[in-house]
Design an enzyme around this catalytic site. Structure first.
Site, PDB file in Angstrom:
ATOM      1  N   ARG A  68       0.810  -1.224   0.000  1.00 34.79           N
ATOM      2  CA  ARG A  68       0.000   0.000   0.000  1.00 34.79           C
ATOM      3  C   ARG A  68       0.841   1.270   0.000  1.00 34.79           C
ATOM      4  O   ARG A  68       0.339   2.330  -0.371  1.00 34.79           O
ATOM      5  CB  ARG A  68      -1.030  -0.024   1.127  1.00 34.79           C
ATOM      6  CG  ARG A  68      -2.166  -0.995   0.820  1.00 34.79           C
ATOM      7  CD  ARG A  68      -3.262  -0.965   1.847  1.00 34.79           C
ATOM      8  NE  ARG A  68      -2.855  -1.482   3.132  1.00 34.79           N
ATOM      9  CZ  ARG A  68      -2.940  -2.744   3.503  1.00 34.79           C
ATOM     10  NH1 ARG A  68      -3.428  -3.634   2.681  1.00 34.79           N
ATOM     11  NH2 ARG A  68      -2.556  -3.120   4.702  1.00 34.79           N
ATOM     12  N   GLU A 105       3.622 -10.815  14.206  1.00 34.62           N
ATOM     13  CA  GLU A 105       3.014 -11.414  15.395  1.00 34.62           C
ATOM     14  C   GLU A 105       2.828 -12.916  15.244  1.00 34.62           C
ATOM     15  O   GLU A 105       2.721 -13.650  16.204  1.00 34.62           O
ATOM     16  CB  GLU A 105       1.678 -10.738  15.706  1.00 34.62           C
ATOM     17  CG  GLU A 105       0.690 -10.865  14.566  1.00 34.62           C
ATOM     18  CD  GLU A 105      -0.415  -9.835  14.608  1.00 34.62           C
ATOM     19  OE1 GLU A 105      -1.570 -10.232  14.513  1.00 34.62           O
ATOM     20  OE2 GLU A 105      -0.097  -8.633  14.734  1.00 34.62           O
TER      21      GLU A 105
END
Length: 179
Positions: A68, A105
């Site tokens: 993005r 994560e």
């Protein structure tokens, strides 16, 4: 053009958010909702370009993160008449590349930059849509530094303050919208 509170509030009002995406407990802010509204998109571009022009020393290249960041980096580079360089996920760039692996994560990921993409000593603005934990931006900073360049700043559209991502980035972080 400096961002007024009214400008930022307007952009925030145009952003859509989605609870529990991509997994439960995450509130996802969708930058694409700004791009679908020409007035908001134009304002966003004006604010990003204004920020990019404000750095001292002036930036000499725009580097944006996959994927993005690619929505904004080329536009900023074009408006400043300076080169645009992509940092991509692994195995997406041809030629010789440098790699930086960073923690997610749920595991790790790798970013790459072409070895000849920047000239040593360039002042780079690193661009992305969002900073959360800062891992992706820091990996980008490491790649730019490996090429002998300086990261003048990291410019992001949105910052999730509660995750303290800027504390994990070795360059200044400049964000337009903060949550």
């Amino acid at each position: 053009m400096s961002a007024s509170l009214t400008d930022i509030e307007y952009l925030k009002s145009c952003l859509k958010s989605y609870p529990d995406f991509p997994k439960p407990g995450i509130l996802f802010y969708d930058v694409f909702s700004l791009l679908s509204q020409p007035k908001a998109f134009n304002l966003l571009v004006d604010l990003l370009v204004s920020r990019a022009k404000s750095y001292d020393p002036p930036v000499t290249a725009i580097v944006a993160l996959d994927s993005r960041g690619f929505l904004f980096g080329p536009i900023i580079a074009l408006k400043l008449n300076i080169p645009f360089v992509p940092i991509r996920k692994k195995n997406k760039l041809p030629g010789k590349v440098l790699k930086a692996t960073y923690q997610l994560e749920y595991g790790e990921d790798t970013l790459e930059i072409q070895q000849d993409a920047l000239e040593k000593g360039q002042a780079v603005l690193l661009v992305d849509d969002l900073i959360a934990t800062g891992g992706t931006l820091e990996a980008g900073c490491n790649l730019v530094k490996q090429l002998g360049c300086t990261v003048s700043s990291c410019l992001v559209v949105m910052e999730l303050n509660g995750l303290k991502g800027r504390d994990n980035v070795s360059a200044p972080v400049d964000s337009l919208i903060q949550y």
